[in-house]
Design a protein around this motif. Structure first.
Motif, PDB file in Angstrom:
ATOM      1  N   LEU A 177       0.956  -1.237   0.008  1.00  0.00           N
ATOM      2  CA  LEU A 177       0.099  -0.142  -0.108  1.00  0.00           C
ATOM      3  C   LEU A 177       0.765   1.307   0.107  1.00  0.00           C
ATOM      4  N   ILE A 178       1.846   1.130   0.732  1.00  0.00           N
ATOM      5  CA  ILE A 178       2.903   2.274   0.890  1.00  0.00           C
ATOM      6  C   ILE A 178       3.454   2.557  -0.667  1.00  0.00           C
ATOM      7  N   SER A 179       3.829   1.531  -1.385  1.00  0.00           N
ATOM      8  CA  SER A 179       4.606   1.525  -2.466  1.00  0.00           C
ATOM      9  C   SER A 179       3.586   2.171  -3.479  1.00  0.00           C
ATOM     10  N   ARG A 180       2.653   1.737  -3.512  1.00  0.00           N
ATOM     11  CA  ARG A 180       1.415   2.144  -4.528  1.00  0.00           C
ATOM     12  C   ARG A 180       0.966   3.665  -4.347  1.00  0.00           C
ATOM     13  N   ASN A 181       0.880   3.971  -3.087  1.00  0.00           N
ATOM     14  CA  ASN A 181       0.342   5.225  -2.783  1.00  0.00           C
ATOM     15  C   ASN A 181       1.507   6.070  -2.988  1.00  0.00           C
ATOM     16  N   LEU A 182       2.911   5.825  -2.917  1.00  0.00           N
ATOM     17  CA  LEU A 182       4.059   6.608  -3.119  1.00  0.00           C
ATOM     18  C   LEU A 182       3.987   6.929  -4.796  1.00  0.00           C
ATOM     19  N   LEU A 183       3.951   5.692  -5.323  1.00  0.00           N
ATOM     20  CA  LEU A 183       4.070   5.778  -6.830  1.00  0.00           C
ATOM     21  C   LEU A 183       3.297   6.652  -7.543  1.00  0.00           C
ATOM     22  N   ASN A 184       1.941   6.980  -7.161  1.00  0.00           N
ATOM     23  CA  ASN A 184       0.643   7.438  -7.979  1.00  0.00           C
ATOM     24  C   ASN A 184       0.716   8.812  -6.920  1.00  0.00           C
ATOM     25  N   SER A 185       1.966   9.551  -6.966  1.00  0.00           N
ATOM     26  CA  SER A 185       1.869  10.797  -6.366  1.00  0.00           C
ATOM     27  C   SER A 185       2.826  11.483  -6.981  1.00  0.00           C
ATOM     28  N   ARG A 186       2.839  12.872  -6.478  1.00  0.00           N
ATOM     29  CA  ARG A 186       3.834  13.906  -6.728  1.00  0.00           C
ATOM     30  C   ARG A 186       5.364  13.547  -6.590  1.00  0.00           C
ATOM     31  N   GLU A 187       5.698  13.068  -5.358  1.00  0.00           N
ATOM     32  CA  GLU A 187       6.812  12.575  -5.162  1.00  0.00           C
ATOM     33  C   GLU A 187       7.151  11.145  -5.834  1.00  0.00           C
ATOM     34  N   GLU A 446       0.348  12.239 -16.614  1.00  0.00           N
ATOM     35  CA  GLU A 446       1.377  12.080 -15.766  1.00  0.00           C
ATOM     36  C   GLU A 446       2.919  12.969 -15.901  1.00  0.00           C
ATOM     37  N   ASN A 447       3.252  12.893 -17.247  1.00  0.00           N
ATOM     38  CA  ASN A 447       4.464  13.295 -17.753  1.00  0.00           C
ATOM     39  C   ASN A 447       4.071  15.209 -17.662  1.00  0.00           C
ATOM     40  N   VAL A 448       3.237  15.317 -18.098  1.00  0.00           N
ATOM     41  CA  VAL A 448       3.026  16.849 -17.648  1.00  0.00           C
ATOM     42  C   VAL A 448       2.712  17.179 -16.218  1.00  0.00           C
ATOM     43  N   ALA A 449       2.100  16.394 -15.561  1.00  0.00           N
ATOM     44  CA  ALA A 449       2.015  16.682 -14.167  1.00  0.00           C
ATOM     45  C   ALA A 449       3.403  17.118 -13.513  1.00  0.00           C
ATOM     46  N   LEU A 450       4.370  16.099 -13.886  1.00  0.00           N
ATOM     47  CA  LEU A 450       5.676  16.287 -13.555  1.00  0.00           C
ATOM     48  C   LEU A 450       5.961  17.847 -13.504  1.00  0.00           C
ATOM     49  N   GLY A 451       5.754  18.426 -14.648  1.00  0.00           N
ATOM     50  CA  GLY A 451       6.233  19.802 -14.719  1.00  0.00           C
ATOM     51  C   GLY A 451       5.651  20.748 -13.334  1.00  0.00           C
ATOM     52  N   ALA A 452       4.536  20.406 -12.667  1.00  0.00           N
ATOM     53  CA  ALA A 452       4.028  20.942 -11.540  1.00  0.00           C
ATOM     54  C   ALA A 452       4.622  20.803 -10.424  1.00  0.00           C
ATOM     55  N   HIS A 453       5.897  19.977 -10.469  1.00  0.00           N
ATOM     56  CA  HIS A 453       6.197  19.275  -9.105  1.00  0.00           C
ATOM     57  C   HIS A 453       6.693  20.663  -8.071  1.00  0.00           C
ATOM     58  N   MET A 454       7.016  21.741  -8.498  1.00  0.00           N
ATOM     59  CA  MET A 454       7.217  22.768  -7.711  1.00  0.00           C
ATOM     60  C   MET A 454       6.236  23.299  -7.231  1.00  0.00           C
ATOM     61  N   GLY A 456       3.706  21.919  -5.741  1.00  0.00           N
ATOM     62  CA  GLY A 456       3.116  21.194  -4.684  1.00  0.00           C
ATOM     63  C   GLY A 456       4.119  21.205  -3.501  1.00  0.00           C
ATOM     64  N   ASN A 457       3.598  20.727  -2.359  1.00  0.00           N
ATOM     65  CA  ASN A 457       4.812  20.615  -1.282  1.00  0.00           C
ATOM     66  C   ASN A 457       4.585  19.656  -0.345  1.00  0.00           C
ATOM     67  N   GLN A 458       3.564  18.780  -0.599  1.00  0.00           N
ATOM     68  CA  GLN A 458       3.254  17.525   0.209  1.00  0.00           C
ATOM     69  C   GLN A 458       4.363  16.635   0.077  1.00  0.00           C
ATOM     70  N   GLY A 459       5.030  15.769   1.008  1.00  0.00           N
ATOM     71  CA  GLY A 459       6.413  15.276   0.848  1.00  0.00           C
ATOM     72  C   GLY A 459       5.930  13.654   0.893  1.00  0.00           C
ATOM     73  N   LEU A 465       1.053   7.624   2.680  1.00  0.00           N
ATOM     74  CA  LEU A 465       0.141   7.605   3.816  1.00  0.00           C
ATOM     75  C   LEU A 465      -1.169   8.086   3.016  1.00  0.00           C
ATOM     76  N   HIS A 466      -1.136   8.338   1.780  1.00  0.00           N
ATOM     77  CA  HIS A 466      -2.173   8.702   0.791  1.00  0.00           C
ATOM     78  C   HIS A 466      -2.987   9.990   1.603  1.00  0.00           C
ATOM     79  N   LEU A 467      -2.299  10.974   2.189  1.00  0.00           N
ATOM     80  CA  LEU A 467      -2.795  12.075   2.651  1.00  0.00           C
ATOM     81  C   LEU A 467      -2.648  13.465   1.922  1.00  0.00           C
ATOM     82  N   GLU A 468      -2.229  13.083   0.730  1.00  0.00           N
ATOM     83  CA  GLU A 468      -1.838  14.291  -0.299  1.00  0.00           C
ATOM     84  C   GLU A 468      -2.859  14.387  -1.427  1.00  0.00           C
ATOM     85  N   ARG A 469      -4.071  13.966  -1.155  1.00  0.00           N
ATOM     86  CA  ARG A 469      -5.208  13.554  -2.268  1.00  0.00           C
ATOM     87  C   ARG A 469      -5.714  15.014  -2.874  1.00  0.00           C
TER      88      ARG A 469
END
Length: 600
Positions: A177-187, A446-454, A456-459, A465-469
């Protein structure tokens, strides 16, 4: 039709029922598969996603195992540890803390290495830790430590495989769950961007070293947790399972299952464990017990499988599963999410970017010599010249990828001396690349969302923990908006690698726009495009200009440039030979001589 989620629930029910119906031997194998899967999940994140090969994960398993062995079996603990009273659960906390500290130290030493030096570095510290375990007399040396207590949970003693089974697989489920949550996020996108090249990731505002360290730390913690569980399952610890050989086995498990897939980690751990067991049972019957035939056959099977299924067994499984049974992994975009804040654009005509006497030397070669140019808000400026004129070098000076030997670049009135490309990106400058740098297996969204990395600020912790939805939905909404803005709204969920070259170049511009820049640098955006694709690109640039964005494009296609830009700077042999309006440049004798081959 069975829904994918129901199939997962069915698998979970079967797992829960396993200790009730399977013999002890099979439960023991499942326990080992779970312990191995924890480590391999970390390797999927580190190697398959982050692109960093490690042979030393077994050493982190050893740290978790030996920490709990020391704290739970030592009769006279030091005063500062006496309060732990031999509790395995406190030992777990200490083990994870020690693993984290060691991982941070080793990561600081080795993650700055590149190429083959990185895996060699992991081999070096993996071997060092293995021999450390064997030389600690307080830990029994190579003989090891026995008599570890069984775990107690809610008053229940987990002293048998059937009992600790649930704890092991609860840990595996949590890690999945941690791995899947992490991969589907800004980080997670930042970590995945590491395989696309650090230059691209840094230009999108990603702190690549931080992302490397984060995924390295997570993989080490998974391994440390596995070591703790292993120690209290076996109730005996010695150095043998924590050497280089086991580190290689973990990598094999990841490769066999599918190094880029979370579920491949489970499959690889299961297949390798079962295959080894079958070979050890079968081959002595067929070939005798005098040699290590299982190792030979096992090695040949792995080579064969790597040739036939380089993506791992999970990729084959996915192909065999009918589409209607496969989970829909597309990211859902909530159009009702709040908009991201936007930076105010400078007033039309404001000087936003200036190069002053920029000189760049590489030894005796002068790539740029006293280059001067200015870019104003709402202007399209072209930097042109024949091949080898120094355009790309100048482009790198402007975007802080490279540092001028002499002179200065100023952006929004600030000197860029000492600033890297990530810092410049955060100030409002975004760029594309001469050779398209996308993550081909990721969707256009997802490729374009990478451009918005700066933006966001959730770590990492929030993502895991899926808290940055809420923030994630805002980032995805912005990415969708930019794709629609450049005319690629119909390709949200298409893999970037499947798009035509012209679409990929437009996609890079959408990614750059997702950073909300006031200055956009385009490095040969028309290279390799057909006529109609160039027309579409030209229309897009004109549209961006009317919105107030300052655009500098490096090009050598004169026909593309002339009807598009406001001003042109021409370079030859690293120097500026002309500057002016397109119609002036077309009739400039120096340009005709240098760029067009001479005037008639």
């Amino acid at each position: 039709m069975i829904k994918p989620r129901n199939m997962m629930l069915l698998g979970l029910v079967l797992l829960i029922l396993s200790p009730l119906v399977l013999p002890s031997y099979q439960i023991t194998l499942l326990n080992y598969i779970g312990l191995y899967a924890l480590v391999v999940l970390g390797l999927v994140l580190l190697t398959g996603v982050g692109g960093m090969t490690s042979f030393g994960q077994a050493a982190f398993v050893g740290l978790g195992a030996y920490t709990t062995a020391y704290l739970t079996t030592t009769q006279q603990l030091p005063e500062w540890l006496a309060w732990t009273a031999g509790s395995p659960w406190i030992a777990l906390v200490f083990g994870l803390l020690l693993t984290a500290v060691v991982a941070l130290l080793l990561g600081a030493l080795t993650l700055k290495l590149s190429g083959h030096y990185l895996p060699l570095g992991t081999i070096a510290w993996g071997i060092s830790l293995y021999y450390l375990f064997g030389t600690l007399s307080s830990m029994g040396g190579h003989t090891g430590v026995s008599g570890l207590p069984s775990l107690q949970l809610f008053g229940i003693s987990l002293d048998k495989g059937e009992k600790i089974f649930y704890l092991i697989w609860a840990a595996v489920t949590g890690a999945i769950l941690i791995s899947r949550n992490l991969l589907n996020s800004r980080e997670g996108r930042a970590i995945r961007a590491l395989k696309g090249g650090q230059l691209m990731a840094e230009s999108m505002g990603v702190n690549t070293f931080r992302s490397k360290m984060a995924v390295f730390l997570i993989s080490a913690l998974f391994a440390g947790l596995s070591g703790w569980l292993y120690a209290h399952t076996q109730r005996f610890v010695n150095p043998t399972p924590f050497g280089l050989s086991m580190g290689i086995d973990y990598l094999f498990m990841a490769l066999i299952g599918g190094v880029g897939s979370v579920w491949g980690a489970l499959l690889g751990a299961g297949v390798l464990t079962m295959l080894k067991q079958w070979l050890q049972d079968l081959l002595p019957i067929l070939l005798g017990s005098d040699g290590q035939y299982e190792s030979i056959v096992f090695g040949l099977l792995i080579v064969f499988m790597m040739q036939r299924a380089p993506g791992g067994l999970w990729s084959l499984v996915i192909r065999l599963i009918p589409a209607r049974y496969q989970a829909d992994t597309r990211l859902v975009v909530n159009d009702a999410a709040a908009d991201l804040p936007r930076r105010p654009l400078p007033a039309q005509g404001t000087l936003v970017l200036e190069a002053m006497n920029v000189t760049r030397r590489f030894g005796g070669l002068v790539a740029n010599n006293k280059m001067n140019l200015q870019l104003h808000a709402g202007e399209v400026l072209a930097l042109i010249g024949p091949n080898g004129a120094g355009k790309s070098t100048m482009f790198n000076q402007l975007s802080s990828v490279d540092t001028p030997t002499e002179g200065e670049v100023r952006f929004l009135g600030q000197s860029l001396k000492g600033k890297n490309s990530r810092a410049v990106a955060s100030m409002g400058m975004s760029r594309t690349f001469q050779h398209v740098k996308l993550l081909p297996a990721m969707s256009a969204l997802e490729n374009v969302a990478l451009g918005a990395h700066m933006r966001g600020n959730q770590g990492v912790i929030s993502a895991s923990l899926h808290l940055e939805r809420e923030e994630e939905q805002r980032l995805l909404k912005e990415a969708k908006h930019q794709l629609e803005r450049v005319g690629l709204g119909a390709y949200l969920y298409e893999e970037a690698g499947s798009l035509a070259l012209g679409q990929q170049r437009i996609l890079e511009i959408a990614r750059a726009l997702c950073a909300d820049p006031c200055v956009l640098l385009l490095d040969e955006p028309a290279a390799g495009l057909r006529f109609q694709e160039k027309q579409a690109l030209s229309d897009l640039i004109k549209k961006l200009k009317t919105e107030g964005i300052a655009i500098l494009l490096v090009e050598h296609d004169m026909d593309f440039v002339m009807g598009l830009v406001d001003r042109i700077v021409v370079m030859e042999f690293g120097e500026k030979i002309a500057e002016g309006l397109p119609e002036e440049i077309q009739t400039n004798p120096a340009v005709l001589e240098a760029y067009l081959g001479g005037a008639e």
